[in-house]
Design a protein around this motif. Structure first.
Motif, short mmCIF file in Angstrom:
data_model
loop_
_atom_site.label_atom_id
_atom_site.label_comp_id
_atom_site.label_asym_id
_atom_site.label_seq_id
_atom_site.Cartn_x
_atom_site.Cartn_y
_atom_site.Cartn_z
N PHE A 297 0.76 -1.17 -0.17
CA PHE A 297 -0.10 0.05 -0.07
C PHE A 297 0.90 1.42 -0.02
CE2 PHE A 297 -4.43 -1.48 2.08
CZ PHE A 297 -4.21 -2.79 1.03
N GLU A 298 0.24 2.31 -0.61
CA GLU A 298 0.86 3.56 -0.44
C GLU A 298 0.69 4.20 1.10
OE1 GLU A 298 2.88 5.07 -3.04
OE2 GLU A 298 2.39 3.60 -4.30
N VAL A 302 -2.31 3.36 3.60
CA VAL A 302 -2.18 2.77 5.03
C VAL A 302 -2.54 3.80 6.11
CG1 VAL A 302 -0.30 2.32 6.72
CG2 VAL A 302 0.13 1.72 4.29
N ALA A 303 -2.58 4.79 5.80
CA ALA A 303 -3.15 5.87 6.88
C ALA A 303 -4.71 5.85 7.07
CB ALA A 303 -2.64 7.45 6.55
N GLU A 304 -5.21 5.88 5.58
CA GLU A 304 -6.78 5.56 5.63
C GLU A 304 -7.23 4.28 6.29
OE1 GLU A 304 -7.64 5.88 1.68
OE2 GLU A 304 -7.16 8.15 1.44
N SER A 305 -6.47 3.27 6.34
CA SER A 305 -6.78 2.08 6.98
C SER A 305 -6.61 2.04 8.63
CB SER A 305 -5.97 0.82 6.28
OG SER A 305 -6.18 0.76 5.14
N ILE A 306 -6.17 3.07 9.06
CA ILE A 306 -5.80 3.02 10.44
C ILE A 306 -7.12 3.49 11.31
CG2 ILE A 306 -4.59 3.87 12.56
CD1 ILE A 306 -2.16 4.37 10.29
N GLU A 307 -7.54 2.54 12.09
CA GLU A 307 -8.55 2.81 13.03
C GLU A 307 -8.29 2.59 14.51
OE1 GLU A 307 -13.14 1.57 13.46
OE2 GLU A 307 -12.37 1.56 11.38
N THR A 312 -7.09 -3.16 11.19
CA THR A 312 -7.56 -4.53 11.34
C THR A 312 -8.24 -5.03 9.90
OG1 THR A 312 -8.52 -4.05 13.51
CG2 THR A 312 -9.54 -5.80 12.51
N VAL A 313 -7.91 -6.22 9.53
CA VAL A 313 -8.40 -6.87 8.52
C VAL A 313 -9.06 -8.20 8.64
CG1 VAL A 313 -7.44 -7.81 6.05
CG2 VAL A 313 -6.13 -5.86 6.95
N LYS A 314 -10.12 -8.31 8.05
CA LYS A 314 -11.09 -9.70 8.29
C LYS A 314 -11.06 -10.51 7.04
CE LYS A 314 -15.59 -11.22 10.07
NZ LYS A 314 -16.82 -10.70 10.42
N CYS A 315 -10.71 -11.77 7.01
CA CYS A 315 -10.73 -12.52 5.98
C CYS A 315 -12.34 -12.84 5.47
CB CYS A 315 -10.05 -13.93 6.28
SG CYS A 315 -10.23 -15.02 4.77
N ASP A 325 0.03 -3.20 13.80
CA ASP A 325 0.45 -1.98 14.33
C ASP A 325 0.90 -1.08 12.74
OD1 ASP A 325 2.76 0.20 14.80
OD2 ASP A 325 1.97 -0.45 16.88
N PRO A 326 0.48 -0.12 12.52
CA PRO A 326 0.92 0.76 11.47
C PRO A 326 2.37 0.60 11.04
CG PRO A 326 -0.55 1.72 12.63
CD PRO A 326 -0.51 0.89 13.46
N ASP A 327 3.27 0.52 11.97
CA ASP A 327 4.67 0.60 11.85
C ASP A 327 4.90 -0.80 11.33
OD1 ASP A 327 5.08 3.08 12.80
OD2 ASP A 327 5.16 2.45 14.88
N GLU A 328 4.28 -1.73 11.29
CA GLU A 328 4.61 -2.98 10.69
C GLU A 328 4.57 -3.11 9.10
OE1 GLU A 328 3.22 -6.72 12.53
OE2 GLU A 328 1.87 -5.44 13.73
N VAL A 329 3.64 -2.21 8.87
CA VAL A 329 3.44 -2.16 7.06
C VAL A 329 4.04 -0.85 6.59
CG1 VAL A 329 1.72 -3.82 7.37
CG2 VAL A 329 1.22 -1.47 7.69
#
Length: 331
Positions: A297-298, A302-307, A312-315, A325-329
């Motif tokens: 991700f750009e 990534v910033a827009e995905s932070i909550e 959090t990603v659900k399959c 953690d945002p720092d991980e990606v």
């Protein structure tokens, strides 16, 4: 397939979630049959889909299992519908040798309106769109995809249209799904989903015997439609006629095993079965895979995905959630 494979009656029954390959030598046909029980219940109970949605997904799983277990290489088969109806997407994903996963997407309001109108046929629920069959042999190989319009009354009919248009082998398909009810020890009502299916293909040694009727183009005048009519091989006509005798109840009845059904259909023509192929509920998602996607991700994405300070990603398939953690990606 080996000539040493046993005739029906010499072996036991494969049971649920086991695909049974077979061959009726007298008709030059081969195919696969299956009854799905625990696998299907696991997938459907996980999502708690409304009955009309669950039924469609059950048939999609059955079709995918029948076709996916025929793959002769490591890879996956993805069967997916996309339409403008209340159930706008069905996805079934089979990864060799035995892993199955599936999910459905639907609009609750549109589905409620369809139920109120009694519009519960597949064409009502799926709407206009496509059914796609995708074969993925891995990163080093190009994907193959075949597409057919959602213009049939059932997934079974749509699948037949696909084989007629895209494959060179005459193919017949039967699918069925049902929700069976029983009383438990406490007098409560329990339910169990079951599905079954059979696919048969005409594979004579002489290729000229494979004759199928061409599909006329849309610009051909009605008065010359008979130009496209072609007489089918007698053995294939008989095989198709036998397939048409299969009742939906036979496909889902736990008392009518795949072997028993095949014997009823083809025993006069010397039907032979082969080692059953197990299928199981097994999602291929993992924390590592999802992390690798997020890492692509750009920064803005990534910033827009932070909550609440995390991602959090659900399959969609197995409903498992992964937190990062945002720092991980790279966030």
């Amino acid at each position: 397939m080996s000539d040493q494979s046993p005739q029906l009656g010499e072996i036991g029954h494969a049971g649920d979630d086991m695909v049974v390959p077979f061959q009726a030598e007298g008709l030059d046909v081969r195919g696969r049959a299956v009854q799905i029980g625990p696998l299907l219940n696991t997938i459907l109970d996980r999502h708690d889909y409304p009955e009309p949605v669950a039924r469609l997904l059950a048939e999609t799983v059955t079709l995918t299992v029948l076709l996916g277990t025929s793959l002769k290489f490591e890879g996956k088969l993805i069967v997916q519908t996309q339409g403008d109806g209340p159930v706008d997407m069905l996805v079934a994903d089979f990864t060799t040798p035995d892993s199955m996963r599936a999910y459905a997407r639907f609009d609750e309001q549109l589905l409620a309106e369809a139920v109120a109108r009694g519009a519960l046929e597949p064409q009502d629920l799926l709407g206009k769109g496509i059914l796609a069959f995708t074969i993925d042999q891995g990163k080093s190989m190009q994907r193959y995809q075949g597409i057919v319009e959602l213009n049939g009354a059932s997934l079974e009919e749509i699948a037949k249209a696909y084989f007629r248009q895209s494959e060179q082998i005459p193919t017949e398909v039967r699918l069925a799904a049902a929700q069976l009810y029983a009383m438990d020890e406490d007098g409560g009502r329990t339910h169990q989903w079951r599905a079954g299916g059979v696919v048969v293909q005409f594979l004579p040694e002489s290729p000229e015997r494979i004759r199928t009727q061409d599909l006329p183009g849309g610009d051909v005048p009605d008065e010359i439609d008979d130009v496209f009519e072609m007489e089918e091989d007698e053995d294939w006509q008989e095989a198709r006629a036998l397939m048409e005798t299969i009742a939906d109840d036979e496909l889902v009845d736990p008392q009518v095993s795949s072997e028993r059904l095949l014997y009823r259909l083809f025993h006069e023509r010397g039907v032979r079965v082969f080692d059953p192929i197990p299928v199981r509920d097994n999602c291929s998602c993992s924390r590592e895979r999802i992390k690798s996607v997020l890492e692509g991700f750009e920064a803005e994405e990534v910033a827009e995905s932070i909550e609440d300070g995390k991602i959090t990603v659900k399959c969609e398939f197995c409903s498992k959630s992964y937190e990062f953690d945002p720092d991980e990606v790279g966030g």
